[in-house]
Design a protein around this motif. Structure first.
Motif, mmCIF file in Angstrom:
data_model
loop_
_atom_site.group_PDB
_atom_site.id
_atom_site.type_symbol
_atom_site.label_atom_id
_atom_site.label_comp_id
_atom_site.label_asym_id
_atom_site.label_seq_id
_atom_site.Cartn_x
_atom_site.Cartn_y
_atom_site.Cartn_z
ATOM 1 N N HIS A 1 1.941 11.165 5.112
ATOM 2 C CA HIS A 1 2.646 9.895 5.256
ATOM 3 C C HIS A 1 2.225 9.137 6.492
ATOM 4 C CE1 HIS A 1 5.354 9.745 1.899
ATOM 5 N NE2 HIS A 1 5.555 11.048 2.021
ATOM 6 N N GLN A 2 2.504 7.838 6.462
ATOM 7 C CA GLN A 2 2.173 6.951 7.570
ATOM 8 C C GLN A 2 2.894 7.384 8.847
ATOM 9 O OE1 GLN A 2 2.916 2.948 6.373
ATOM 10 N NE2 GLN A 2 1.882 2.021 8.106
ATOM 11 N N GLU A 3 4.128 7.821 8.702
ATOM 12 C CA GLU A 3 4.876 8.253 9.873
ATOM 13 C C GLU A 3 4.894 9.781 9.869
ATOM 14 O OE1 GLU A 3 5.441 5.769 11.650
ATOM 15 O OE2 GLU A 3 5.450 4.123 10.202
ATOM 16 N N MET B 1 -3.801 9.748 1.948
ATOM 17 C CA MET B 1 -3.699 9.612 3.402
ATOM 18 C C MET B 1 -3.308 8.186 3.761
ATOM 19 S SD MET B 1 -7.095 11.687 4.542
ATOM 20 C CE MET B 1 -7.390 13.328 3.867
ATOM 21 N N ASP B 2 -2.115 8.030 4.340
ATOM 22 C CA ASP B 2 -1.625 6.700 4.709
ATOM 23 C C ASP B 2 -1.854 6.491 6.204
ATOM 24 O OD1 ASP B 2 -0.432 4.239 4.759
ATOM 25 O OD2 ASP B 2 1.491 4.886 3.917
ATOM 26 N N GLU B 3 -2.847 5.729 6.543
ATOM 27 C CA GLU B 3 -3.237 5.478 7.935
ATOM 28 C C GLU B 3 -3.316 6.758 8.768
ATOM 29 O OE1 GLU B 3 -1.835 2.016 9.917
ATOM 30 O OE2 GLU B 3 -1.051 1.153 8.081
ATOM 31 N N LYS C 1 0.823 -1.218 0.000
ATOM 32 C CA LYS C 1 0.000 0.000 0.000
ATOM 33 C C LYS C 1 0.859 1.270 0.000
ATOM 34 C CE LYS C 1 -1.836 -1.281 3.887
ATOM 35 N NZ LYS C 1 -1.127 -2.540 4.159
ATOM 36 N N SER C 2 1.770 1.349 0.965
ATOM 37 C CA SER C 2 2.592 2.559 1.041
ATOM 38 C C SER C 2 3.474 2.697 -0.193
ATOM 39 C CB SER C 2 3.460 2.543 2.302
ATOM 40 O OG SER C 2 2.656 2.582 3.454
ATOM 41 N N THR C 3 3.919 1.572 -0.726
ATOM 42 C CA THR C 3 4.767 1.642 -1.923
ATOM 43 C C THR C 3 3.978 2.250 -3.093
ATOM 44 O OG1 THR C 3 5.962 -0.298 -1.135
ATOM 45 C CG2 THR C 3 6.281 0.317 -3.440
HETATM 46 MG MG LIG Z 1 2.269 1.158 4.897
#
Ligand SMILES: [Mg+2]
Ligand SMILES: Nc1ncnc2c1ncn2[C@@H]1O[C@H](COP(=O)(O)OP(=O)(O)OP(=O)(O)O)[C@@H](O)[C@H]1O
Length: 500
Positions: free
Chosen positions: A87-89, A167-169, A45-47
């Protein structure tokens, strides 16, 4: 042409050493639709969103923007073409204010070419208000809670007037109220014709906000469909590639009549007050409460990471006054922190070191690491926890979020902890890995160990805990035996007023 995709991926593939992260991915993202990406940890997903935003370049395939081929080599280029990413982070900068973060790199200027602070603050204030955030634009990021930091990231992405927001998480550290505010914003973006990509492991949330969904497995698209045409059960089965028969695991008769941890009147000025509870051998104590109730802080104090002002702790009937984390670790206590990237992991080190970190002092000989042991032990846990990594020599930062979490948990299991404190252990973790973690927790208590699990996920607490302690504003507001516990009762004890 109003139905033309804003962004299309055509036969995209992307490999990293030892991993084919994406394999022949084709997806259309339409304007005015929220497109959910769902898949297990490491599914890709993030990729995908990193390929769209130019963080990574695809090895094969095309990226089309409004039907025209594009190649972005960094996020500045994609942003200039109207693609914003959360980003997720967290990526906000601690030593800048909220307003400075939001306008970083695009500060409004005065007639004298200096930064127009007044306008920056005014616009930020407007933006924060639209997100129902009661924050001062001049506040430094480092003073915010994780949830507020996340909201600032969201505000920044929204303020860029993009035609696509990714939107990543976004909700993994948000309270329910913040999630509601975010959904309001998403709805208004959608109404304005923005294409939204939304990644989350929370099925209820996906159902509430999504229009379309693409399910990924091992870097492949399993299917893309409107959300109205798929049930939650089907989503899970497609994502794990088999039928999930059991999710929660509970040990039978694991609890012994022995108190291993006895906390009395623990206080830390301004943080928590008069915390008392006991933990039995073989017990899983769930700790519920709203974000900010002081749960994490109490756990850190027991782990020796933060000092206390008053109160006492007894461990196996003996007084226990941890001066440092080392004291707690030597006494057999392990803690999996809420913020794994900030506190749990050595990001630039490999899976092997991150797995064995808490056991090294036992296993090293005159300061030298026993590498054979390190290899065998970490490989064993990669297999046991089904951690997705090409090898134990992979740097931990290259693992997907959920797989990083498995490594932190493995660390404490390997270290032979007798009492494990898990702070939001399954945040950002896919359903299959969650089930694996619950099963490991069951095995852990069956072996005579005990667990304290802080969680904001009420079904999870009800699914695995034997007893629930609820905290509210730095104090314990009540205990519930699992046989009498319900989401309503926990919420009642969590919120002010204390009624159901
Ligand atoms: Mg991810
Ligand atoms: N920079 C990198 N170097 C090496 N491998 C990588 C890198 N980035 C991602 N990977 C690998 O590619 C695969 C896909 O990772 P990705 O981060 O896209 O997963 P994800 O679906 O976002 O998972 P999660 O739900 O855990 O966030 C994983 O096996 C991951 O370890």
């Amino acid at each position: 042409m109003s139905n033309q995709a804003l962004v299309s991926l055509e036969h995209i593939s992307k490999s990293f050493p030892g991993v084919k992260a994406l394999n022949d991915i084709s997806i259309d993202f339409l304007p005015g639709r929220v497109h959910v990406l769902l898949g297990e940890n490491g599914a890709g997903k993030s990729t995908i969103i990193k390929v769209i935003s130019g963080v990574y370049q695809a090895d094969e395939g095309n990226l089309l923007l409004r039907g025209v081929k594009e190649k972005f080599t960094n996020t500045r280029e994609s942003l200039a073409k109207g693609i914003s990413i959360i980003h997720q982070e967290l990526s906000v900068i601690s030593d800048l204010t909220i307003a400075e973060n939001i306008f970083l790199g695009r500060e409004p200027k005065t007639a004298f070419k200096t930064i127009d602070k007044k306008r920056m603050n005014q616009e930020t204030a407007k933006l924060l208000e639209s997100l129902d955030l009661k924050l001062n634009p001049n506040t430094y990021i480092r003073r915010l809670t994780n949830g507020d930091k996340q909201m600032v990231e969201i505000a920044r992405a929204v303020s860029q007037n993009s035609s696509m927001v990714i939107m990543d998480e976004p909700t993994s550290s948000l309270s329910e109220k913040e999630v509601a505010a975010l959904f309001k914003v998403i709805n208004s973006l959608r109404a304005d014709g923005v294409a939204i990509i939304y990644i989350s492991h929370r099925l209820k949330e996906i159902r509430a906000i999504g229009d379309d969904i693409t399910i990924l497995r091992d870097g492949n698209v399993v299917l893309t469909t409107p959300l109205s045409e798929i049930t939650e059960e089907e989503m899970v089965n497609k994502m794990v590639g088999r039928e999930m028969t059991q999710f929660y695991f509970r040990a039978e008769n694991a609890i012994k009549d022995e108190i291993v941890l006895d906390v009395k009147g623990l206080s830390r000025k301004g943080v928590f007050h008069d915390i008392s509870f006991q933990l039995k051998r073989g017990e899983i104590l769930g700790v519920a409460g709203l974000i900010g109730a002081g749960r994490t802080e109490v756990m850190r104090a027991i782990f020796g990471a933060d000092p206390i002002d008053a109160g006492s702790i007894q461990l196996y009937g003996e007084p226990f006054q941890p001066k440092s984390v080392d004291d707690a670790v030597s006494a057999g206590i392990g803690l999996v922190p809420e913020d794994r990237r900030g506190q749990g992991l050595l990001l630039d080190k490999d899976v092997a070191l991150n797995t064995t970190l808490a056991s090294l002092f036992v296993k090293s000989n005159k300061g030298l690491i026993d590498f054979d042991w390190e290899k065998t032990a970490s490989e064993e846990y990669v297999v046991k926890m089904r951690t997705k990594t090409p090898s134990i020599r992979q740097r931990i930062k290259n693992l997907s979020g959920g797989n990083q979490q498995k490594v932190v948990i493995a660390r404490w299991l390997l270290a032979g902890s007798k009492i494990l404190i898990l702070d939001e252990p399954t945040r950002g973790i896919d359903v299959n890995a969650k089930a694996e973690i619950y099963n490991l927790m069951k095995e852990f208590v069956e072996a005579g160990c005990s667990i304290i699990m802080v969680s904001s996920d009420l079904p999870e607490i009800l699914g695995v805990a034997d007893r629930v302690m609820v905290m509210r504003e730095g104090t314990v507001s009540g205990f519930l035996d699992i046989s009498e516990a319900s989401e309503e009762k926990i919420m009642g004890l969590s919120s002010l007023g204390g009624n159901k």
